[in-house]
Enzyme design. Structure first.
Site, short mmCIF file in Angstrom:
data_model
loop_
_atom_site.label_atom_id
_atom_site.label_comp_id
_atom_site.label_asym_id
_atom_site.label_seq_id
_atom_site.Cartn_x
_atom_site.Cartn_y
_atom_site.Cartn_z
N ASP A 15 -3.10 5.09 -2.86
CA ASP A 15 -2.39 3.97 -2.23
C ASP A 15 -1.66 3.23 -3.34
OD1 ASP A 15 -3.46 4.60 0.24
OD2 ASP A 15 -4.35 2.63 0.58
N ASP A 72 0.83 -1.21 0.00
CA ASP A 72 0.00 0.00 0.00
C ASP A 72 0.86 1.26 0.00
OD1 ASP A 72 -1.70 -2.07 0.53
OD2 ASP A 72 -2.47 -1.28 2.42
N HIS A 93 -7.87 -0.80 -3.43
CA HIS A 93 -6.77 -1.63 -3.92
C HIS A 93 -7.22 -2.58 -5.02
CE1 HIS A 93 -4.92 -0.89 0.30
NE2 HIS A 93 -5.04 0.21 -0.42
N CYS A 96 -0.39 -8.09 -0.93
CA CYS A 96 -0.35 -6.94 -0.01
C CYS A 96 0.86 -6.99 0.91
CB CYS A 96 -1.58 -6.93 0.88
SG CYS A 96 -3.15 -7.09 0.04
N ASP A 108 -5.68 -5.20 -6.05
CA ASP A 108 -5.06 -6.53 -6.04
C ASP A 108 -5.90 -7.65 -5.43
OD1 ASP A 108 -4.64 -5.47 -3.52
OD2 ASP A 108 -2.50 -5.86 -3.44
#
Ligand code: DAV
Length: 383
Positions: A195, A107, A244, A350, A246
């Site tokens: 982020d 992040d 995010h 992450c 991902d």
């Protein structure tokens, strides 16, 4: 001279990586940016303070499992230096009663080529998280003469950076989905906020998710800062809490992406992938119906995998359906027990940040078509 930092995408052979740490992790107090991000029914609502020590130790044990797998595959692993995250912080613009963690480096750190940039995160509790990585940045800086050590413009995060009364526990899931489909998010456009985990790197193209943690001003900033790369804004309307990219849109190798089936990329945003023969396949269902206790993320951390090279991927050990799918897609799967680290901020992708992957900056999208995702289309004429 040593080259330490080099990474252009998420699939080239991984040689060096940062793996986070759970030490001293805190559930941060509510603040404007986080109030919407914590699901309404989460047991974390109204709770803040140090996370229970036994969970921290167990989370760290999981990260050690990952470190071992990586080292067994010849990857050099670096670790951050945790701070006392329960300290209160202040700037001329805001005060916050604590920080958070240095578990998800993804992040905070964005690696593009020989540059690692600390992000412009929108959560006040994450404002000083980059400090945990500064000892490593200094080491890379001393040893790698081509390493570019960068900090994105720091957002001020005053009250003007957020929409107030955006969080409303009475709003239904349907209303929340309408709001995210309309790209109505908690952050305003007063300054760039982003982020690093919202940025998907694909050589010459950067695909950035517009959502609760990254705003449109950030996209504009990226396109100006990196005039040689094409910056695309993507969004995934099926996600009530879009943060995010991902656990939503995950490339496995050139030409292949797995997409969260409840958060499909809208048809009109697919043009650039279709024109270049990229396959976007629905990711397998998660093996769990609930995330673990005190976890911010959804069950879709199932697809938050770490690609070691275009034929090898690390998948969480309990995510049997995702493993099976990876196998069918021709990947060698390495299972890693990591689920008890999820509450600290995420899954395998992450928990890591790229330092070195073999490879160069390639153009994976040479066929140019009308592409509504381009942030500054006038810079990238068709044909
Ligand atoms: O599905 O909750 C988690 C992403 C964490 N980096 C989700 C997104």
């Amino acid at each position: 001279m040593t080259k330490i930092v080099n990474s252009w995408n998420d699939w080239d052979p991984l040689k060096r990586v940062i793996v986070g740490r759970c030490d001293n992790s805190v559930i941060p107090p509510e603040e404007p940016a986080t109030s919407e991000k914590v699901p309404v029914d989460s047991e974390m609502r109204g709770m803040w303070g140090l996370r229970p020590l036994a969970t921290v130790e167990r989370g760290n044990e999981c990260l050690e499992n990952l470190v071992k797998i990586l080292e067994d595959h010849g990857v050099i692993v670096d670790r951050p230096t945790p701070l006392q995250w329960n300290q209160a912080i202040g700037t001329p613009d805001f005060r916050n009663d604590s920080m958070m963690t240095c578990m998800p480096p993804r992040d905070i750190l964005l690696t593009i080529g020989s540059e690692i940039m600390a992000a412009a995160n929108s959560f006040r509790c994450r404002y000083f998280e980059y400090l945990a990585y500064w000892p490593l940045m200094k080491e890379y800086f001393d040893e790698d003469p081509s390493f570019k050590w960068t900090q994105a413009p720091r957002p001020r995060l005053t009250d003007k950076s957020y929409k107030h009364n955006y969080y409303d526990e009475k709003i239904s899931l349907e209303e929340r989905l309408i709001r995210t489909a309309n790209k109505d998010f908690v952050t305003t456009e007063i300054e760039p906020m982003w982020d690093a985990a919202d940025v998907m790197r694909m050589g010459k193209d950067l695909f950035i998710q517009h959502g609760l943690t990254t705003n449109r001003a950030a996209m504009d900033w990226f396109q100006r800062y990196y005039p040689e790369y094409r910056v695309h804004a993507v969004n995934f309307p099926g996600d009530p809490y879009p943060i995010h990219i991902d656990a939503t849109f995950v490339p496995l190798r050139p030409g292949l992406i797995i997409n969260n089936p409840v958060r499909p990329l809208p048809e009109e945003q697919r043009a650039i992938f279709d024109a270049n023969d990229w396959q976007i396949v629905d990711a397998a269902q998660p093996a769990h119906t609930e995330p673990p206790a005190l976890c911010y993320s959804s069950v879709w951390l199932s697809m938050n995998c770490l690609v070691l090279d275009p034929k090898t991927v690390i998948v969480e050990a309990s995510e049997v359906y995702q493993q099976e799918q990876m196998d069918k897609l021709g990947m060698n799967v390495i299972p890693c027990d990591l689920r008890d680290a999820y509450p600290f901020g995420g899954g395998l992708h992450c928990s890591t940040a790229d330092v070195y992957r073999e490879g160069t900056c390639e153009d994976y999208f040479p066929n140019r078509v009308k592409d509504p995702t381009l942030v500054r289309p006038e810079m990238w004429p068709e044909g």
